[in-house]
Design a protein around this motif. Structure first.
Motif, PDB file in Angstrom:
ATOM      1  N   ARG A  32     -20.393   6.981   8.102  1.00 47.88           N
ATOM      2  CA  ARG A  32     -19.253   7.733   7.597  1.00 47.88           C
ATOM      3  C   ARG A  32     -18.483   8.321   8.781  1.00 47.88           C
ATOM      4  O   ARG A  32     -19.032   8.525   9.856  1.00 47.88           O
ATOM      5  CB  ARG A  32     -19.719   8.873   6.685  1.00 47.88           C
ATOM      6  CG  ARG A  32     -20.427   8.412   5.417  1.00 47.88           C
ATOM      7  CD  ARG A  32     -19.454   7.918   4.383  1.00 47.88           C
ATOM      8  NE  ARG A  32     -20.130   7.560   3.134  1.00 47.88           N
ATOM      9  CZ  ARG A  32     -19.511   7.018   2.093  1.00 47.88           C
ATOM     10  NH1 ARG A  32     -18.199   6.782   2.149  1.00 47.88           N
ATOM     11  NH2 ARG A  32     -20.177   6.707   1.000  1.00 47.88           N
ATOM     12  N   VAL A  33     -17.203   8.611   8.561  1.00 44.15           N
ATOM     13  CA  VAL A  33     -16.340   9.151   9.609  1.00 44.15           C
ATOM     14  C   VAL A  33     -16.176  10.657   9.421  1.00 44.15           C
ATOM     15  O   VAL A  33     -15.747  11.110   8.355  1.00 44.15           O
ATOM     16  CB  VAL A  33     -14.954   8.466   9.588  1.00 44.15           C
ATOM     17  CG1 VAL A  33     -14.078   9.021  10.704  1.00 44.15           C
ATOM     18  CG2 VAL A  33     -15.097   6.949   9.706  1.00 44.15           C
ATOM     19  N   CYS A  34     -16.511  11.401  10.473  1.00 46.34           N
ATOM     20  CA  CYS A  34     -16.408  12.862  10.406  1.00 46.34           C
ATOM     21  C   CYS A  34     -15.499  13.379  11.520  1.00 46.34           C
ATOM     22  O   CYS A  34     -15.691  13.052  12.687  1.00 46.34           O
ATOM     23  CB  CYS A  34     -17.788  13.505  10.525  1.00 46.34           C
ATOM     24  SG  CYS A  34     -17.758  15.314  10.472  1.00 46.34           S
ATOM     25  N   ILE A  35     -14.511  14.205  11.139  1.00 44.91           N
ATOM     26  CA  ILE A  35     -13.625  14.842  12.109  1.00 44.91           C
ATOM     27  C   ILE A  35     -14.197  16.220  12.454  1.00 44.91           C
ATOM     28  O   ILE A  35     -14.506  17.011  11.565  1.00 44.91           O
ATOM     29  CB  ILE A  35     -12.206  15.036  11.543  1.00 44.91           C
ATOM     30  CG1 ILE A  35     -11.641  13.721  11.006  1.00 44.91           C
ATOM     31  CG2 ILE A  35     -11.268  15.607  12.600  1.00 44.91           C
ATOM     32  CD1 ILE A  35     -10.299  13.877  10.318  1.00 44.91           C
ATOM     33  N   CYS A  36     -14.317  16.517  13.748  1.00 48.73           N
ATOM     34  CA  CYS A  36     -14.791  17.818  14.223  1.00 48.73           C
ATOM     35  C   CYS A  36     -13.617  18.513  14.914  1.00 48.73           C
ATOM     36  O   CYS A  36     -13.020  17.941  15.843  1.00 48.73           O
ATOM     37  CB  CYS A  36     -15.955  17.652  15.193  1.00 48.73           C
ATOM     38  SG  CYS A  36     -17.322  16.661  14.543  1.00 48.73           S
ATOM     39  N   HIS A  64      -9.001   3.612   7.286  1.00 47.22           N
ATOM     40  CA  HIS A  64      -9.681   4.394   8.315  1.00 47.22           C
ATOM     41  C   HIS A  64      -9.696   5.893   8.011  1.00 47.22           C
ATOM     42  O   HIS A  64     -10.097   6.684   8.858  1.00 47.22           O
ATOM     43  CB  HIS A  64      -9.006   4.169   9.679  1.00 47.22           C
ATOM     44  CG  HIS A  64      -8.990   2.750  10.119  1.00 47.22           C
ATOM     45  ND1 HIS A  64      -8.222   2.310  11.178  1.00 47.22           N
ATOM     46  CD2 HIS A  64      -9.636   1.647   9.646  1.00 47.22           C
ATOM     47  CE1 HIS A  64      -8.398   1.006  11.343  1.00 47.22           C
ATOM     48  NE2 HIS A  64      -9.246   0.589  10.416  1.00 47.22           N
ATOM     49  N   ILE A  65      -9.251   6.297   6.832  1.00 48.22           N
ATOM     50  CA  ILE A  65      -9.210   7.716   6.479  1.00 48.22           C
ATOM     51  C   ILE A  65     -10.624   8.295   6.557  1.00 48.22           C
ATOM     52  O   ILE A  65     -11.575   7.739   5.992  1.00 48.22           O
ATOM     53  CB  ILE A  65      -8.642   7.911   5.053  1.00 48.22           C
ATOM     54  CG1 ILE A  65      -7.193   7.413   4.995  1.00 48.22           C
ATOM     55  CG2 ILE A  65      -8.726   9.378   4.642  1.00 48.22           C
ATOM     56  CD1 ILE A  65      -6.225   8.192   5.847  1.00 48.22           C
ATOM     57  N   ILE A  84     -15.869  -2.475   8.422  1.00 47.97           N
ATOM     58  CA  ILE A  84     -14.573  -2.284   9.093  1.00 47.97           C
ATOM     59  C   ILE A  84     -14.783  -1.484  10.381  1.00 47.97           C
ATOM     60  O   ILE A  84     -15.438  -0.437  10.374  1.00 47.97           O
ATOM     61  CB  ILE A  84     -13.588  -1.537   8.176  1.00 47.97           C
ATOM     62  CG1 ILE A  84     -13.303  -2.376   6.929  1.00 47.97           C
ATOM     63  CG2 ILE A  84     -12.294  -1.220   8.916  1.00 47.97           C
ATOM     64  CD1 ILE A  84     -12.459  -1.653   5.885  1.00 47.97           C
ATOM     65  N   ASN A  85     -14.231  -1.990  11.495  1.00 52.12           N
ATOM     66  CA  ASN A  85     -14.318  -1.285  12.778  1.00 52.12           C
ATOM     67  C   ASN A  85     -13.278  -0.167  12.825  1.00 52.12           C
ATOM     68  O   ASN A  85     -12.077  -0.415  12.643  1.00 52.12           O
ATOM     69  CB  ASN A  85     -14.069  -2.251  13.945  1.00 52.12           C
ATOM     70  CG  ASN A  85     -15.157  -3.293  14.065  1.00 52.12           C
ATOM     71  OD1 ASN A  85     -16.247  -3.147  13.517  1.00 52.12           O
ATOM     72  ND2 ASN A  85     -14.880  -4.355  14.803  1.00 52.12           N
TER      73      ASN A  85
END
Length: 561
Positions: free
Chosen positions: A495-499, A525-526, A462-463
């Motif tokens: 993996r998606v990481c929020i900074c 997209h969480i 998934i983009n």
């Protein structure tokens, strides 16, 4: 304008220029401003008490240009400037332009290794240097033969065959260099020779060699002419509109493309440019906005955040502000609205790049306020630019489809110096520049920047676009700044990481942020992780270093395990 005539079905738009190009040079424009505004302030450096009029500035430019002629600088030779924000930088730039030299705009953050390479790539002949602005890198160690050579004579060496002379801005310049201040004090103007040379310089001559980040770690050298730089600014501005403006350069090195307005506008339009001291201070920025009655300024997003969140914001009178430009990375719509409300002026998310020159897209040029309200956080191409949004095969996509932005424009860079392979990767044979940015265009030709092609995260096929998450998280009351990066993962690819940088160092938890995401971000997209940092790493050009930020995030997450 095309958007008012018909709706688009394909993601292509051309916004034609409302004026003819002029074949003039930087020096021609400065001469006009001197004639019109001889006693008006051109450049101001309040922190060091320097205020110079157009007349006096031109006098100093002509003395330095005459010195360049004495040093046998020919049209097309390279004059480098390696210094911070100062009047001497501007004098050197305009003087080199006057004699037809290419100006290598070296950034003060460059390392010895980078400078050694770039001195050769640019074939630098004269270097105007301020060793105090890069104390950790000693030019005289890079060019070790300098002190033993006679001033002004070519060096007999194999490493820098083109190099000839250093002009040192600092008073304690070493043996083997010329003194900048002594040249201005004891030099003279060779009027006849200088006029003859100026008439030989044309708008198609190379003016600036800018440097932008390279994937190998070495900067690429971006080539621009008098024509591309002058007319890119003239396309959206006029002398009548700008002559009363007082513009503040607040967060860009003069060597960076973001400083182009502050450098060129006085010559082009008779404006006054005011400069902050090199060391950043939010108090200095706000005090100067007030005391110098600034009408236009460019603030990086992090500086804009600092201004509107300053605890003593209401104690400053910023009513003179008419327009604040920002950019460098995507600014959440919520922050833009908050800034406009706080500052009481228009805040412009100004999109561009070193290759395309600042301001390819803007929210203010040639469009009505009704259209801007209709398409919040979207931008229309400035006059003279032709754009299309394409798929991986280079085919134009239908409107409202995300694809890569390609640009064709008379303001595009010529090529990457000494790097044909890199040039061919981004410029097509028919003149299109592949920006590497992801955008979507609507039926009226308005575009929304989604992010960088290289920044797109792929998780389980998934983009995921970082900007979607950043825009949502920016609304959290404890969040000051936010960036999203990819973390490698064997199972799902990334993996998606929020900074996050919190407001006033408030305590915030990963659970709070992830809970906030639900209902505001697409369920698929969480993000997977959240980390909190005190600052974001920057590149040598003071831009966000997303790759380094990803490394920081990976290290923090690994240390938790």
């Amino acid at each position: 304008m095309e958007s008012k005539m018909s709706s688009f079905t394909q993601s292509y738009v051309h916004n034609p220029l409302p004026l003819r190009f002029a074949g003039d040079t930087i020096s021609d424009n400065l001469d006009q401003s001197v004639e019109m505004f001889p006693d008006k302030e051109a450049f101001v450096f309040p922190a060091v008490g320097v205020r110079i009029t157009f007349r006096n500035f031109k006098q100093q430019v002509d003395i330095m240009a005459s010195k360049f002629l004495q040093l046998a600088v020919e049209i097309g030779d390279c004059v480098g400037i390696w210094a911070g924000t100062c009047l001497e930088w501007l004098i050197s730039f305009y003087a080199a332009a006057k004699v037809g030299a290419r100006v290598a705009q070296f950034q003060v953050g460059f390392t010895s290794q980078i400078m050694e390479r770039l001195l050769n790539v640019t074939k630098c002949k004269i270097l105007v240097n301020s060793k105090g602005d890069h104390p950790s890198v000693d030019l005289y160690e890079i060019i070790s033969e300098l002190e033993s050579c006679e001033v002004g004579t070519p060096h007999v060496q194999t490493r820098f065959p083109s190099f000839q002379t250093v002009i040192e801005m600092d008073e304690d310049g070493k043996q083997g260099s010329l003194s900048f201040q002594q040249i201005l004090t004891t030099g003279y103007v060779s009027e006849k020779e200088l006029q003859a040379r100026q008439h030989q310089v044309c708008s198609d001559n190379i003016l600036s060699l800018y440097f932008t980040s390279g994937s190998t770690g070495f900067p690429k050298c971006v080539v621009h002419t008098h024509h591309t730089q002058i007319n890119s600014q003239r396309a959206s501005n006029t002398r009548e509109k700008c002559s009363k403006a007082r513009e503040l350069l607040a967060s860009s090195d003069l060597a960076h493309i973001g400083a182009i307005r502050a450098i060129l506008f006085p010559g082009l339009f008779g404006t006054t440019s005011i400069f902050l001291p090199p060391k950043y201070s939010i108090e200095n920025t706000m005090r100067m906005l007030q005391d110098e009655c600034i009408t236009r300024t460019r603030l990086r997003p992090n500086v804009l955040f600092d201004v509107i969140n300053h605890p003593h914001f209401n104690e400053y009178n910023l009513q003179s502000l008419e327009t604040v430009f920002t950019g460098g990375y995507l600014v959440p719509e919520s922050i833009m609205k908050l800034a406009e409300s706080a500052l009481g002026c228009h805040v412009v998310d100004d999109y561009g790049s070193t290759e395309m020159i600042d301001g390819l897209f803007s929210e203010v040029y040639g469009v009505s306020s009704e259209e801007m309200l209709k398409y919040p956080n979207c931008m229309y191409p400035t006059p003279g630019n032709e754009i299309k949004v394409v798929d991986a095969g280079g085919n134009i996509v239908t409107v409202n489809t995300i694809g890569e932005l390609w640009v064709r424009s008379p303001f595009l860079f010529l090529y990457y110096l000494d790097d044909k392979e890199a040039t061919n990767k981004v410029k097509t044979s028919d003149g299109w520049f592949k920006s590497g940015d992801l955008v979507s265009m609507n039926e009226d030709g308005w575009c929304k920047i989604v992010g960088r092609l290289n920044d797109m995260i792929i998780r389980e096929g998934i983009n995921i676009y970082p900007s979607e998450i950043e825009m949502a998280i920016a609304l959290h009351p404890k969040v000051s700044q936010v960036q999203v990066v990819a973390i490698p993962d064997e199972k799902v690819h990334q993996r998606v990481c929020i900074c996050i940088i919190t407001k006033n160092s408030q305590v915030c938890t990963e659970e709070e942020i992830l809970k906030f995401c639900h209902g505001r971000i697409h369920a698929a997209h969480i993000p997977d992780h959240v980390i909190f940092v005190k600052e974001f790493p920057k590149t040598f050009s003071n831009k966000l270093d997303r790759r380094q930020l990803a490394k920081v995030a990976e290290e923090k997450l690994f240390s938790k395990k």
